[in-house]
Design a protein around this motif. Structure first.
Motif, PDB file in Angstrom:
ATOM      1  N   UNK A   1       0.865  -1.174   0.000  1.00 23.84           N
ATOM      2  CA  UNK A   1       0.000   0.000   0.000  1.00 23.84           C
ATOM      3  C   UNK A   1       0.899   1.220   0.000  1.00 23.84           C
ATOM      4  N   UNK A   2       0.360   2.318  -0.490  1.00 20.30           N
ATOM      5  CA  UNK A   2       1.148   3.539  -0.573  1.00 20.30           C
ATOM      6  C   UNK A   2       0.242   4.717  -0.326  1.00 20.30           C
ATOM      7  N   UNK A   3       0.683   5.617   0.531  1.00 18.82           N
ATOM      8  CA  UNK A   3      -0.072   6.839   0.784  1.00 18.82           C
ATOM      9  C   UNK A   3      -0.176   7.631  -0.509  1.00 18.82           C
ATOM     10  N   UNK A   4      -1.367   8.174  -0.751  1.00 20.20           N
ATOM     11  CA  UNK A   4      -1.585   8.929  -1.984  1.00 20.20           C
ATOM     12  C   UNK A   4      -1.597  10.435  -1.735  1.00 20.20           C
TER      13      UNK A   4
ATOM     14  N   UNK B   1      -9.452   8.803 -10.226  1.00 19.23           N
ATOM     15  CA  UNK B   1      -8.476   8.542 -11.285  1.00 19.23           C
ATOM     16  C   UNK B   1      -7.400   7.552 -10.876  1.00 19.23           C
ATOM     17  N   UNK B   2      -7.263   7.325  -9.569  1.00 11.62           N
ATOM     18  CA  UNK B   2      -6.206   6.392  -9.118  1.00 11.62           C
ATOM     19  C   UNK B   2      -6.682   4.940  -9.097  1.00 11.62           C
TER      20      UNK B   2
ATOM     21  N   UNK C   1     -13.680  -4.811   1.476  1.00 12.82           N
ATOM     22  CA  UNK C   1     -12.917  -6.058   1.379  1.00 12.82           C
ATOM     23  C   UNK C   1     -13.356  -6.925   0.201  1.00 12.82           C
ATOM     24  N   UNK C   2     -14.131  -6.383  -0.694  1.00 14.91           N
ATOM     25  CA  UNK C   2     -14.657  -7.195  -1.794  1.00 14.91           C
ATOM     26  C   UNK C   2     -13.527  -7.919  -2.539  1.00 14.91           C
ATOM     27  N   UNK C   3     -13.658  -9.237  -2.706  1.00 16.77           N
ATOM     28  CA  UNK C   3     -12.555 -10.023  -3.277  1.00 16.77           C
ATOM     29  C   UNK C   3     -12.158  -9.657  -4.704  1.00 16.77           C
ATOM     30  N   UNK C   4     -13.048  -8.987  -5.427  1.00 12.10           N
ATOM     31  CA  UNK C   4     -12.685  -8.566  -6.786  1.00 12.10           C
ATOM     32  C   UNK C   4     -11.556  -7.529  -6.750  1.00 12.10           C
ATOM     33  N   UNK C   5     -11.482  -6.774  -5.656  1.00 16.06           N
ATOM     34  CA  UNK C   5     -10.380  -5.823  -5.465  1.00 16.06           C
ATOM     35  C   UNK C   5     -10.381  -4.658  -6.437  1.00 16.06           C
ATOM     36  N   UNK C   6     -11.557  -4.304  -6.925  1.00 15.38           N
ATOM     37  CA  UNK C   6     -11.649  -3.215  -7.901  1.00 15.38           C
ATOM     38  C   UNK C   6     -12.064  -1.926  -7.180  1.00 15.38           C
ATOM     39  N   UNK C   7     -11.177  -0.951  -7.153  1.00 18.81           N
ATOM     40  CA  UNK C   7     -11.463   0.302  -6.456  1.00 18.81           C
ATOM     41  C   UNK C   7     -12.582   1.079  -7.153  1.00 18.81           C
ATOM     42  N   UNK C   8     -13.418   1.736  -6.365  1.00 14.78           N
ATOM     43  CA  UNK C   8     -14.510   2.526  -6.923  1.00 14.78           C
ATOM     44  C   UNK C   8     -14.041   3.845  -7.504  1.00 14.78           C
ATOM     45  N   UNK C   9     -14.965   4.522  -8.155  1.00 17.06           N
ATOM     46  CA  UNK C   9     -14.593   5.777  -8.803  1.00 17.06           C
ATOM     47  C   UNK C   9     -15.733   6.790  -8.717  1.00 17.06           C
ATOM     48  N   UNK C  10     -15.381   8.068  -8.912  1.00 16.11           N
ATOM     49  CA  UNK C  10     -16.429   9.081  -8.949  1.00 16.11           C
ATOM     50  C   UNK C  10     -17.033   9.060 -10.349  1.00 16.11           C
ATOM     51  N   UNK C  11     -18.243   8.547 -10.461  1.00 13.02           N
ATOM     52  CA  UNK C  11     -18.843   8.344 -11.775  1.00 13.02           C
ATOM     53  C   UNK C  11     -19.374   9.648 -12.346  1.00 13.02           C
ATOM     54  N   UNK C  12     -20.025  10.431 -11.502  1.00 11.08           N
ATOM     55  CA  UNK C  12     -20.395  11.774 -11.957  1.00 11.08           C
ATOM     56  C   UNK C  12     -20.714  12.656 -10.767  1.00 11.08           C
ATOM     57  N   UNK C  13     -20.727  13.941 -11.024  1.00 12.05           N
ATOM     58  CA  UNK C  13     -21.176  14.857  -9.974  1.00 12.05           C
ATOM     59  C   UNK C  13     -22.067  15.910 -10.611  1.00 12.05           C
TER      60      UNK C  13
END
Ligand code: GLA
Length: 400
Positions: free
Chosen positions: A215-218, A238-239, A307-319
Protein backbone atom coordinates in the motif's frame (compact mmCIF):
# COMPACT_ATOMS: atom_id res chain seq x y z
CA UNK A 1 28.11 -42.04 2.71
CA UNK A 2 25.10 -42.69 0.52
CA UNK A 3 22.84 -42.36 3.58
CA UNK A 4 24.52 -39.08 4.42
CA UNK A 5 24.13 -37.64 0.94
CA UNK A 6 20.44 -38.55 0.73
CA UNK A 7 20.03 -36.98 4.16
CA UNK A 8 21.71 -33.77 3.01
CA UNK A 9 19.55 -33.82 -0.12
CA UNK A 10 16.46 -34.09 2.04
CA UNK A 11 17.66 -31.18 4.20
CA UNK A 12 18.35 -29.15 1.06
CA UNK A 13 14.89 -29.86 -0.31
CA UNK A 14 13.33 -28.91 3.04
CA UNK A 15 15.30 -25.67 3.24
CA UNK A 16 14.41 -24.64 -0.29
CA UNK A 17 10.75 -25.60 0.21
CA UNK A 18 10.64 -23.47 3.37
CA UNK A 19 12.30 -20.56 1.56
CA UNK A 20 9.91 -20.70 -1.37
CA UNK A 21 6.86 -21.04 0.85
CA UNK A 22 8.11 -17.99 2.80
CA UNK A 23 8.42 -15.97 -0.41
CA UNK A 24 4.93 -17.09 -1.37
CA UNK A 25 3.63 -16.18 2.06
CA UNK A 26 5.21 -12.72 1.75
CA UNK A 27 3.53 -12.19 -1.60
CA UNK A 28 0.16 -13.27 -0.20
CA UNK A 29 -0.17 -10.45 2.35
CA UNK A 30 -2.73 -7.69 1.81
CA UNK A 31 -4.83 -9.69 -0.64
CA UNK A 32 -7.63 -7.37 0.46
CA UNK A 33 -6.93 -3.89 1.92
CA UNK A 34 -5.30 -4.28 5.37
CA UNK A 35 -7.61 -3.69 8.34
CA UNK A 36 -6.61 -2.78 11.86
CA UNK A 37 -5.76 0.18 14.06
CA UNK A 38 -2.85 2.63 14.19
CA UNK A 39 -1.74 4.75 17.14
CA UNK A 40 -0.92 8.01 15.36
CA UNK A 41 -4.19 9.80 14.60
CA UNK A 42 -5.35 9.92 18.20
CA UNK A 43 -2.35 9.20 20.43
CA UNK A 44 0.57 10.54 18.33
CA UNK A 45 3.61 10.79 20.67
CA UNK A 46 1.61 9.55 23.68
CA UNK A 47 1.57 5.96 22.46
CA UNK A 48 3.12 3.41 24.82
CA UNK A 49 3.16 -0.30 25.62
CA UNK A 50 0.11 0.00 27.86
CA UNK A 51 -1.86 1.85 25.17
CA UNK A 52 -1.06 -0.79 22.56
CA UNK A 53 -2.15 -3.59 24.87
CA UNK A 54 -5.35 -1.69 25.67
CA UNK A 55 -6.02 -1.18 21.95
CA UNK A 56 -5.53 -4.90 21.30
CA UNK A 57 -7.86 -5.77 24.18
CA UNK A 58 -10.51 -3.39 22.86
CA UNK A 59 -10.28 -4.65 19.28
CA UNK A 60 -11.29 -8.03 20.64
CA UNK A 61 -13.85 -6.79 23.21
CA UNK A 62 -15.68 -4.46 20.80
CA UNK A 63 -16.09 -7.09 18.09
CA UNK A 64 -13.74 -5.21 15.76
CA UNK A 65 -11.51 -8.26 15.47
CA UNK A 66 -14.46 -10.38 14.38
CA UNK A 67 -15.33 -7.68 11.85
CA UNK A 68 -11.86 -8.01 10.30
CA UNK A 69 -9.58 -5.54 12.14
CA UNK A 70 -6.36 -7.51 12.63
CA UNK A 71 -3.31 -5.22 12.61
CA UNK A 72 -2.39 -3.26 15.73
CA UNK A 73 0.13 -0.75 14.45
CA UNK A 74 2.59 1.26 16.52
CA UNK A 75 3.37 4.46 14.64
CA UNK A 76 6.23 6.90 15.34
CA UNK A 77 7.87 7.56 18.74
CA UNK A 78 8.68 4.02 19.92
CA UNK A 79 12.37 4.33 18.96
CA UNK A 80 15.26 4.74 21.40
CA UNK A 81 19.00 4.92 20.62
CA UNK A 82 21.36 2.65 18.69
CA UNK A 83 24.11 0.93 20.65
CA UNK A 84 27.76 0.51 19.55
CA UNK A 85 26.82 -2.43 17.30
CA UNK A 86 24.08 -0.42 15.63
CA UNK A 87 21.24 -2.27 17.31
CA UNK A 88 18.26 0.03 17.76
CA UNK A 89 16.71 -0.11 21.21
CA UNK A 90 13.19 0.90 22.14
CA UNK A 91 12.65 3.91 24.38
CA UNK A 92 11.25 3.79 27.91
CA UNK A 93 7.63 3.76 26.65
CA UNK A 94 8.20 0.29 25.17
CA UNK A 95 10.19 -1.78 27.68
CA UNK A 96 9.98 -5.09 25.78
CA UNK A 97 8.82 -5.11 22.16
CA UNK A 98 9.03 -8.91 21.82
CA UNK A 99 6.78 -9.36 24.86
CA UNK A 100 4.36 -6.79 23.44
CA UNK A 101 4.27 -8.56 20.08
CA UNK A 102 3.65 -11.87 21.87
CA UNK A 103 0.77 -10.27 23.76
CA UNK A 104 -0.84 -8.89 20.59
CA UNK A 105 -0.38 -12.26 18.85
CA UNK A 106 -1.92 -14.07 21.83
CA UNK A 107 -5.14 -12.20 21.04
CA UNK A 108 -5.15 -13.58 17.50
CA UNK A 109 -4.07 -10.18 16.15
CA UNK A 110 -1.00 -8.99 14.24
CA UNK A 111 1.39 -6.18 15.11
CA UNK A 112 2.86 -3.37 13.01
CA UNK A 113 5.71 -0.93 13.48
CA UNK A 114 7.04 2.27 11.90
CA UNK A 115 10.37 3.59 10.63
CA UNK A 116 11.95 5.90 8.07
CA UNK A 117 14.50 5.36 5.29
CA UNK A 118 16.15 8.57 6.56
CA UNK A 119 18.35 9.11 9.62
CA UNK A 120 15.35 10.38 11.59
CA UNK A 121 11.60 9.74 11.61
CA UNK A 122 9.06 12.51 11.13
CA UNK A 123 8.89 13.02 14.90
CA UNK A 124 12.70 13.18 15.10
CA UNK A 125 13.34 9.67 16.42
CA UNK A 126 15.94 7.23 15.08
CA UNK A 127 15.36 6.11 11.45
CA UNK A 128 16.75 3.11 9.57
CA UNK A 129 19.29 4.75 7.20
CA UNK A 130 22.33 2.47 6.96
CA UNK A 131 20.71 -0.14 9.24
CA UNK A 132 17.98 -1.50 6.98
CA UNK A 133 18.93 -5.18 7.17
CA UNK A 134 19.66 -5.02 10.86
CA UNK A 135 16.32 -3.38 11.59
CA UNK A 136 14.32 -5.71 9.33
CA UNK A 137 15.92 -8.72 11.04
CA UNK A 138 15.07 -7.30 14.44
CA UNK A 139 11.44 -6.67 13.40
CA UNK A 140 11.18 -10.28 12.25
CA UNK A 141 12.71 -11.52 15.51
CA UNK A 142 10.18 -9.49 17.46
CA UNK A 143 7.39 -10.98 15.33
CA UNK A 144 6.42 -7.81 13.48
CA UNK A 145 3.83 -8.29 10.71
CA UNK A 146 3.57 -4.81 9.14
CA UNK A 147 5.98 -1.93 8.49
CA UNK A 148 5.04 1.67 7.67
CA UNK A 149 8.12 3.29 6.13
CA UNK A 150 7.89 7.08 6.21
CA UNK A 151 10.13 9.22 3.99
CA UNK A 152 10.55 12.41 6.09
CA UNK A 153 14.24 13.15 6.82
CA UNK A 154 15.34 11.16 3.77
CA UNK A 155 14.24 14.19 1.72
CA UNK A 156 16.64 16.80 3.15
CA UNK A 157 19.34 14.43 4.40
CA UNK A 158 19.75 12.22 1.35
CA UNK A 159 17.72 13.36 -1.67
CA UNK A 160 18.48 17.05 -1.42
CA UNK A 161 22.07 16.59 -0.22
CA UNK A 162 23.04 14.00 -2.81
CA UNK A 163 21.04 15.26 -5.78
CA UNK A 164 20.40 18.93 -5.19
CA UNK A 165 18.22 20.48 -7.91
CA UNK A 166 17.78 17.19 -9.77
CA UNK A 167 14.26 15.83 -9.14
CA UNK A 168 14.75 12.76 -11.34
CA UNK A 169 17.88 11.70 -9.44
CA UNK A 170 16.13 12.44 -6.15
CA UNK A 171 13.27 10.17 -7.15
CA UNK A 172 15.71 7.38 -8.00
CA UNK A 173 17.33 7.69 -4.58
CA UNK A 174 13.90 7.46 -2.97
CA UNK A 175 12.84 4.43 -4.99
CA UNK A 176 16.14 2.71 -4.19
CA UNK A 177 15.62 3.34 -0.48
CA UNK A 178 12.16 1.75 -0.60
CA UNK A 179 13.48 -1.18 -2.64
CA UNK A 180 16.31 -1.67 -0.15
CA UNK A 181 13.97 -2.09 2.79
CA UNK A 182 11.72 -4.36 0.73
CA UNK A 183 14.70 -6.62 0.05
CA UNK A 184 15.65 -6.59 3.73
CA UNK A 185 12.10 -7.49 4.77
CA UNK A 186 11.83 -10.30 2.20
CA UNK A 187 15.22 -11.66 3.31
CA UNK A 188 13.79 -12.27 6.78
CA UNK A 189 11.36 -14.79 5.28
CA UNK A 190 8.56 -13.39 7.46
CA UNK A 191 5.40 -12.17 5.72
CA UNK A 192 5.42 -8.44 6.50
CA UNK A 193 2.96 -5.97 4.97
CA UNK A 194 5.00 -3.11 3.49
CA UNK A 195 3.34 0.32 3.68
CA UNK A 196 4.96 3.19 1.78
CA UNK A 197 4.46 6.64 3.25
CA UNK A 198 5.84 9.40 1.03
CA UNK A 199 2.67 11.47 0.68
CA UNK A 200 1.80 10.54 -2.93
CA UNK A 201 4.82 12.18 -4.55
CA UNK A 202 6.37 11.22 -7.89
CA UNK A 203 3.26 9.26 -8.95
CA UNK A 204 4.03 6.61 -6.32
CA UNK A 205 1.08 4.49 -7.54
CA UNK A 206 3.00 3.84 -10.78
CA UNK A 207 6.06 2.32 -9.13
CA UNK A 208 5.18 1.30 -5.56
CA UNK A 209 4.40 -2.36 -6.46
CA UNK A 210 7.79 -2.69 -8.16
CA UNK A 211 9.54 -1.81 -4.86
CA UNK A 212 7.36 -4.27 -2.94
CA UNK A 213 4.77 -1.81 -1.63
CA UNK A 214 1.50 -3.44 -0.56
CA UNK A 215 0.00 0.00 0.00
CA UNK A 216 1.15 3.54 -0.57
CA UNK A 217 -0.07 6.84 0.78
CA UNK A 218 -1.58 8.93 -1.98
CA UNK A 219 -1.66 12.28 -0.14
CA UNK A 220 -0.33 14.29 2.77
CA UNK A 221 -1.66 13.71 6.27
CA UNK A 222 -5.32 13.36 7.09
CA UNK A 223 -6.93 15.45 9.85
CA UNK A 224 -10.24 14.96 11.66
CA UNK A 225 -11.98 17.74 9.72
CA UNK A 226 -14.49 17.31 6.89
CA UNK A 227 -12.62 19.76 4.63
CA UNK A 228 -9.39 17.77 4.86
CA UNK A 229 -11.16 14.44 4.40
CA UNK A 230 -13.03 15.75 1.37
CA UNK A 231 -9.84 17.22 -0.13
CA UNK A 232 -8.20 13.79 0.16
CA UNK A 233 -11.24 12.10 -1.41
CA UNK A 234 -11.10 14.51 -4.36
CA UNK A 235 -7.47 13.53 -4.91
CA UNK A 236 -8.34 9.83 -5.28
CA UNK A 237 -10.47 10.07 -8.43
CA UNK A 238 -8.48 8.54 -11.29
CA UNK A 239 -6.21 6.39 -9.12
CA UNK A 240 -8.55 3.39 -9.24
CA UNK A 241 -6.62 1.70 -12.03
CA UNK A 242 -3.57 1.27 -9.78
CA UNK A 243 -5.31 -0.73 -7.06
CA UNK A 244 -5.38 -4.52 -7.16
CA UNK A 245 -5.10 -7.45 -4.83
CA UNK A 246 -1.86 -7.06 -2.84
CA UNK A 247 -1.41 -3.41 -3.90
CA UNK A 248 -3.62 -0.61 -2.60
CA UNK A 249 -3.93 3.15 -2.76
CA UNK A 250 -3.83 4.49 0.80
CA UNK A 251 -5.71 7.75 1.37
CA UNK A 252 -4.41 7.61 5.00
CA UNK A 253 -5.69 6.15 8.23
CA UNK A 254 -9.24 6.64 9.44
CA UNK A 255 -10.31 9.60 11.55
CA UNK A 256 -13.69 8.01 12.37
CA UNK A 257 -14.51 9.02 15.95
CA UNK A 258 -11.84 11.74 16.13
CA UNK A 259 -12.00 15.52 16.41
CA UNK A 260 -15.34 17.17 15.88
CA UNK A 261 -16.54 15.11 12.95
CA UNK A 262 -20.33 14.90 12.95
CA UNK A 263 -21.95 11.49 12.90
CA UNK A 264 -22.86 11.78 9.22
CA UNK A 265 -19.30 12.90 8.40
CA UNK A 266 -17.92 9.83 10.15
CA UNK A 267 -20.36 7.68 8.19
CA UNK A 268 -19.46 9.29 4.85
CA UNK A 269 -15.72 9.09 5.59
CA UNK A 270 -16.04 5.36 6.30
CA UNK A 271 -18.30 4.77 3.27
CA UNK A 272 -15.84 6.50 0.96
CA UNK A 273 -12.85 4.58 2.28
CA UNK A 274 -14.82 1.40 1.53
CA UNK A 275 -15.65 2.63 -1.98
CA UNK A 276 -11.95 3.42 -2.46
CA UNK A 277 -10.81 -0.09 -1.41
CA UNK A 278 -8.70 1.78 1.13
CA UNK A 279 -6.89 0.18 4.05
CA UNK A 280 -9.22 0.45 7.05
CA UNK A 281 -6.91 1.44 9.89
CA UNK A 282 -9.00 2.92 12.67
CA UNK A 283 -7.20 5.76 14.46
CA UNK A 284 -9.45 6.52 17.41
CA UNK A 285 -9.30 6.10 21.18
CA UNK A 286 -10.64 2.56 21.40
CA UNK A 287 -11.08 2.27 25.19
CA UNK A 288 -13.36 5.35 25.05
CA UNK A 289 -15.16 4.64 21.79
CA UNK A 290 -18.81 5.76 21.69
CA UNK A 291 -21.40 3.12 20.66
CA UNK A 292 -22.36 5.05 17.52
CA UNK A 293 -18.71 5.11 16.40
CA UNK A 294 -18.35 1.40 17.08
CA UNK A 295 -21.48 0.85 14.99
CA UNK A 296 -19.87 2.68 12.06
CA UNK A 297 -16.52 0.90 12.31
CA UNK A 298 -18.12 -2.53 12.61
CA UNK A 299 -20.79 -2.19 9.92
CA UNK A 300 -20.24 -5.53 8.19
CA UNK A 301 -22.03 -4.54 4.99
CA UNK A 302 -19.78 -1.53 4.50
CA UNK A 303 -16.67 -3.51 5.41
CA UNK A 304 -17.71 -6.10 2.80
CA UNK A 305 -17.60 -3.37 0.16
CA UNK A 306 -14.06 -2.44 1.22
CA UNK A 307 -12.92 -6.06 1.38
CA UNK A 308 -14.66 -7.20 -1.79
CA UNK A 309 -12.55 -10.02 -3.28
CA UNK A 310 -12.68 -8.57 -6.79
CA UNK A 311 -10.38 -5.82 -5.46
CA UNK A 312 -11.65 -3.22 -7.90
CA UNK A 313 -11.46 0.30 -6.46
CA UNK A 314 -14.51 2.53 -6.92
CA UNK A 315 -14.59 5.78 -8.80
CA UNK A 316 -16.43 9.08 -8.95
CA UNK A 317 -18.84 8.34 -11.78
CA UNK A 318 -20.39 11.77 -11.96
CA UNK A 319 -21.18 14.86 -9.97
CA UNK A 320 -23.93 17.43 -10.26
CA UNK A 321 -23.21 20.61 -8.36
CA UNK A 322 -22.57 19.72 -4.75
CA UNK A 323 -23.60 16.08 -5.07
CA UNK A 324 -21.19 13.33 -6.04
CA UNK A 325 -22.04 9.80 -7.18
CA UNK A 326 -19.41 7.13 -6.69
CA UNK A 327 -19.73 3.53 -7.88
CA UNK A 328 -17.76 0.38 -7.19
CA UNK A 329 -18.04 -2.89 -9.09
CA UNK A 330 -18.16 -5.89 -6.79
CA UNK A 331 -17.74 -9.58 -7.07
CA UNK A 332 -20.60 -11.51 -8.67
CA UNK A 333 -21.64 -8.49 -10.76
CA UNK A 334 -22.94 -6.52 -7.77
CA UNK A 335 -22.63 -2.74 -7.62
CA UNK A 336 -22.16 -0.29 -4.75
CA UNK A 337 -23.47 3.24 -5.22
CA UNK A 338 -22.57 6.10 -2.87
CA UNK A 339 -24.40 9.41 -3.26
CA UNK A 340 -22.79 12.17 -1.19
CA UNK A 341 -23.96 15.65 -0.38
CA UNK A 342 -20.62 17.45 -0.19
CA UNK A 343 -22.33 20.82 0.19
CA UNK A 344 -22.64 22.70 3.44
CA UNK A 345 -26.40 22.40 3.79
CA UNK A 346 -29.29 20.21 2.80
CA UNK A 347 -30.43 22.51 -0.01
CA UNK A 348 -27.67 20.99 -2.15
CA UNK A 349 -29.98 17.98 -2.42
CA UNK A 350 -33.40 19.51 -2.30
CA UNK A 351 -33.91 17.27 -4.09
CA UNK A 352 -31.10 15.75 -6.10
CA UNK A 353 -32.18 13.48 -8.97
CA UNK A 354 -30.09 10.36 -9.23
CA UNK A 355 -29.53 9.38 -12.84
CA UNK A 356 -29.34 5.61 -13.07
CA UNK A 357 -28.71 5.99 -16.79
CA UNK A 358 -25.43 7.75 -16.08
CA UNK A 359 -24.45 4.74 -13.97
CA UNK A 360 -25.12 2.42 -16.90
CA UNK A 361 -28.32 1.07 -15.34
CA UNK A 362 -31.76 0.89 -16.85
CA UNK A 363 -35.07 0.69 -15.07
CA UNK A 364 -35.94 0.23 -11.45
CA UNK A 365 -33.14 -1.17 -9.21
CA UNK A 366 -33.59 -2.95 -5.90
CA UNK A 367 -30.80 -2.83 -3.34
CA UNK A 368 -29.91 -2.56 0.32
CA UNK A 369 -29.29 0.74 2.07
CA UNK A 370 -26.14 -0.22 3.99
CA UNK A 371 -26.63 2.34 6.77
CA UNK A 372 -30.30 1.60 7.55
CA UNK A 373 -30.20 -2.06 6.55
CA UNK A 374 -33.47 -1.54 4.66
CA UNK A 375 -34.36 -2.55 1.13
CA UNK A 376 -34.51 0.42 -1.25
CA UNK A 377 -35.89 0.79 -4.71
CA UNK A 378 -34.30 3.31 -7.03
CA UNK A 379 -35.91 4.55 -10.21
CA UNK A 380 -34.27 6.70 -12.85
CA UNK A 381 -34.15 10.34 -11.73
CA UNK A 382 -34.98 9.25 -8.20
CA UNK A 383 -35.34 12.36 -6.03
CA UNK A 384 -32.95 12.14 -3.06
CA UNK A 385 -32.51 14.44 -0.12
CA UNK A 386 -29.43 14.15 2.07
CA UNK A 387 -28.18 16.15 5.03
CA UNK A 388 -24.98 18.11 4.53
CA UNK A 389 -21.97 15.72 4.26
CA UNK A 390 -24.22 12.68 4.52
CA UNK A 391 -24.24 9.65 2.27
CA UNK A 392 -26.66 7.18 0.76
CA UNK A 393 -24.79 3.92 0.34
CA UNK A 394 -26.62 1.19 -1.57
CA UNK A 395 -25.55 -2.27 -2.63
CA UNK A 396 -27.34 -3.64 -5.65
CA UNK A 397 -26.86 -7.40 -5.85
CA UNK A 398 -28.28 -7.77 -9.35
CA UNK A 399 -27.97 -4.49 -11.27
CA UNK A 400 -30.16 -4.22 -14.37
C1 GLA B 1 4.05 11.55 9.02
C2 GLA B 1 3.03 10.52 8.54
C3 GLA B 1 1.99 10.31 9.63
C4 GLA B 1 2.67 9.86 10.91
C5 GLA B 1 3.74 10.85 11.34
C6 GLA B 1 4.58 10.33 12.48
O1 GLA B 1 3.48 12.81 9.17
O2 GLA B 1 2.44 10.93 7.35
O3 GLA B 1 1.03 9.37 9.22
O4 GLA B 1 3.24 8.59 10.71
O5 GLA B 1 4.64 11.14 10.26
O6 GLA B 1 5.61 11.20 12.86
Amino acid sequence: MRALSSLSLAVLVMVSLTASSQTMAASRVAQTPPMGWNSWNYFAGRVDDKGIRAAADQIVATGMKDAGYIYVNIDDTWEGERDASGVLHTNAKFPDMKALADYVHSKGLKIGIYSSPGPKTCAGYEGSLGHEEQDAKMYAEWGIDYLKYDLCSFIPEVMQKQASGDPAAQMQLMQAAYAKMDKALKATGRPIVYSLCQYGWDAVWEWAPSVGGNLWRTTGDIEPRWDRIYAIVSQQAGLEKYAASGHWNDPDMLEVGNGRLKLEENRTHFSLWAMLAAPLLAGNDLPNMKPEIKAILTNRDVIAIDQDPLGKQGTRTYSDGEVEVWTRHLTGGALAIAVINVGDNRYSTHPFHLSLRRLGLSGKQTGKDLWTGKTVELTDNEPLELASHDVLLVRIAVPK
